[in-house]
Design a protein around this motif. Sequence first.
Motif: not given
Lengths: 292, 159, 778
Positions: B38, B40, B49, B52, B78-79, B91, B100, B103-104, B106-107, B110, B112
């Motif tokens: 998750g 990336h 970022g 993060t 993110v997981e 989320q 999103l 979604g790349y 997004t983690p 989230l 941050t």
Amino acid sequence: MKPAPFKYHDPKTLSELVELMSNLEDAKILAGGQSLMPMMNMRYVTPEDVIDINGVNELDFIKLENDHLTIGSMTRQKDILSNQKIFDKAPIFREALNHVGHIQTRSRGTIGGSLCHLDPSAEIPALASLYDASLTVVNREGSREIHIDEWVLAYMMPSISDEEVLTSISIPVWKNPHGYAFIEFARRHGDFAVCGAGTLVEIDANDIISKVAIVVAGVDVKPLRLSTLETDLIGKKATKDTLEYACSSAKKIEAISDVYFSTQYRQRLAGTLIKRSLEVAIERARIINNDG
Amino acid sequence: MADNREITIKVNGKDMTTYVETRLSLGDVLREHFHLTGTHLGCEHGVCGACTVVVDGEPIRSCLMLGVQAHGKEVTTVEGLSKGEDLHPIQEAFWKNHGLQCGYCTPGFLTTLFSFLENNSDPTEREIREAISGNICRCTGYQNIVNAALDAAKVMKGS
Amino acid sequence: MGARFFGADVLRAEDRTLLKGSGQYVDDIRLEGTLHGAFLRSPHAHAIIKSIDTTKAKELDGVHAVYTYDEIEEPLNQPIKQPYPHPLIRKDILGYPLAKEEVCHVGEAIAFIVADTRHIAEDAIPLIEIEFETLEAAVRVREAALPNAPTAHKDSKDNIAAELNIKFGDIEDTFSSADHVLETSFLQHRGGCHAMEGRAILASYNSSLDELTSWSATQCPYLIRRSLAGHFQMPESRIRIISPDVGGGFGPKAGFYAEEIITAFASKKLGKPVKWIEDRQEHFVTTNTQRDSWWDLKIACDNKGRISGVRGKIITDQGAYIPWGLLLAFTSMTPLPGPYKILSMDIDQQVVFTNTVPNTPVRGAGRPNAAYAMERVIETVSRHLKIGSAEIRRRNFVEKKDFPYKTGLIHFNGTPMSYDSGDYHQLLEKALDLADFDNFFERQKQARENGQFLGIGISSCIEDTGNGPYEGVTVRVDTMGKVYVSSGAASQGQGHKTVLTQIVADQLSVNIEDIHVEIGDTSKFPQGVGTVASRVGVNIGTAAFSAANEVREKALNLAADILETDLEDLEIEDGIIRDKSRKNLTISLGEIALKLAPMSGGAVPAGHSASLESTSYQASNGMPHASGSNVCEVEVDIGTGEVKVLNYCVAHDCGKKINPMIVEGQIVGGVVHGIGNALFEEMIYDDGGQPQNTNYGEYLLPLATEMPPIKVIHQETPSPLNPLGLKGAGEGGTIPAAAAIVSAIENALTEFNVVIDRYPVTPEYLCNLIDKENQIEV
Ligand code: FES
Ligand code: FES
């Protein structure tokens, strides 16, 4: 974009650290990693040894005694930003550090890292210059103190040898409440500034400038203290003309150029920003006078 | 000669141990060793970022930290935000606000915002924009991300 | 029963997985035994490879193979094939999978290293010993276009890749009878792709089956399949391309690149899966960008500001190769009249090679360029004749009564450019209202008194969307009543699955939860084009509608037979077919499917056809034209040259919206991309062809902090060309944005007579314009 192989060291004390430094031929110090890591990922820098000093806790401190602020080189930017004591005595730190990167970089980035990396437009070296700070550098034999002016040798080159490590910066803060401003221009929020200007000022009840320090970053290869201008301003009344005078003299600074910005533009920008920072600082000084 | 170490990191509340080459970034360790993909990698030079994660409560760029530097630390990826099928309020807010597209990024947003909103329960729009200024999104134009963050702040404050 | 989901803000089906971090992008996919690749790339803009020695690299522990051109076997050692051949291409030059002898831009692939890890593969790069002889590079396109310029390819005599012309009307007559002939010249620079996920490939060749499976972060899996089949001389049926979760596309990820061949080749040679993940530095120097185009236009108009003719010339920087043929060149010319009624046009375009990364479409392709050019034309007339920028547009717009309106130009697909529907006048008024345009000038005056420079800018555009030929959709109901939908159109974040679900759910009257969608996998659907040019919504929308309808008809027909009722009396609700008046007379879709299922020994009921399914390739009957009018407000700091975009208003018409939330997301994202083009994004090369800013600290993408609030309002003129009235929306935000910003800046600086002749507009450039004619106090 993966770093080349290296041997990793993580000393826990300053003495271990300097011992290592004197024994290793081609080592890089890894502080907050916000500059070194990208360069290693891009393989612009491929040291044989990497010395991670994040475990050397004695380098992470903030001390304020007798109008003297001492900050350990491994102090994170975010800790300086949120420190109330620093804000009370030297509020310009918060204003300047708010421009430094983003939350994810300030949570790792250190004051020592910025002072050793020495990007010409960086805020922390500019503040050091504004306050006539001195830096303490240590090697196996002992330590030396060095004034910020002598610290910057050339473009992004600090006066430090391979066996030395920067341990702290010592900042004589101003005794009295004062006006301040740090204004910079960056293309986007958190980017390295094109140019920045910091001002500290005291004015008396008659609006006469009694004490002033002005620094400009991003115009020369190192932060520039405008001492001639400062001397000129002492005793002058804080009027529009005075601001214009500051502006036009700033425009004459010999400025660098690169693929992004010319000398001429940097000079113009220096004029704008110095005038603006002086203006805001004076206004704040007036408020302090009125309140006090 | 490869320089390796054994490290233990508490990832999303669970101690995880692995033997890694010291030059691996924390991002690489999470992805390659712990299979937590998750997180990336969008630039690997500390600007986008996407990578993060939260280390000991602070959001950091996992492409600029070595895996070995996270030894003994607590990492939230993110997981770790959702609990089973229950999405974290942030989320949930991203979903409802269409925060999103691909979604790349997004983690990274989230994580941050997860750490930012924990410490800022009543942020203004400007504060949110500054908080995410170290995250790049090419798809959304940010507006729905900002809206999602404002919504999430309300929910998190209420709970 | 009317639509339940069509037109509703249905939350996206894609999101939960992505939000939890369990999306599967190419780099997340793990295959046992995967090896990792890295490329040695050219450090020179133009050079000959004199010698290359990979011995040491091959000896490095963990390295499995190092390939150079010489190791590539027949038939792969040929130049990459032109996917879009065109008779006007004079020099159809594309690179080799790995450089053969000559390298023509920094970043061109020379050798491929395959190792246990990416780290090790990169360790081997500096171990390759290579000797170059550097050649003079062609870098600045206008110089490269000159007869004696250094050539971008050593065997070429000049750099002209193609010369195009478009024209209609009597241009000479128009110009000789015009009240005014005006000029405008400008540079446009669109910048790069910068999807947050770069390109990525995981190729796995199975020798016992002689089958290649490749996961690719692409917009066009079928193009990859077709191209690989051509290069490997393998039947398409043995190649499976999957585009899994893809982290953004924006055009450059729609192309076919050398890396697709090389990873597949390496996997075949080594008998193991091979992964190559483009890193960000590679992205800057190898993924196509949309480079400079220089425009010189002359305008004929009358005293009232009615524009009668435009003529001129474009010089386009093609970069080192021409991997998209002339698509970009054409799309920057054919939509040129925009929403305006122009009587004649005559435009030449020179497409010129340089030693820079190849030039291909980025979000909007040439359309943003064309829109920008036409808006510059309009603004030039407005300035010259002192007619307000809203009024000048009103006077020139195509009128509502004119639809369908043929501009006189021919689309590159060979059909006449014809605007199907719209209402440009009303759309502009909507935008002006939204922006409080009428009161702006008072705001501007007040701000000026406080030393602030506010400006407002308008930009109106059209967009030819939904281009063909088609996109297919299959809808199939299984015996449990679950509905399977598959389509060739891969998604990079546009929410294809959600919109397919919405349309099928409505037509079949089933619940969204009962629909399962498969896209982006060539093994799941036989044919497809790809997600480019705002075409997918229209095409899959239309095909899904038609396929689902056919399934509905099929089911109802059989149900009528079984229930012994009239077809007209039947309805479907939540997957159950019932008689409207005798509600207990029902049969489920699943039961109907069972009757048509492939049961051994069974029979298809007489008068019905096999399997409760249908495939449709029905496309829009021509290109629906979306339109937009945007108004933005900026503040210029004349002390620094900084431009702050204060707010941005969009009035947009994309016909019927399948999912307004998704449409709005596309528009807002597109606007921000356009703001990036106008103010930030610039890929800089030095005179020797070295890229200067290959990192995100120096190549500036828009960030949240600089973006204004963006308001979107819709007008809905359904397209008559397809049953759902759809028009595309993917690029409508980007197309007009740069022009709106640039006009607003000029408006803010009216007193300095600033005329902007390039974007991105940088602070220094702006300060120079301000200072040029003015002694100013900062
Ligand atoms: S991948 Fe770490 S900041 Fe971009
Ligand atoms: S959703 Fe695609 S980059 Fe943010």
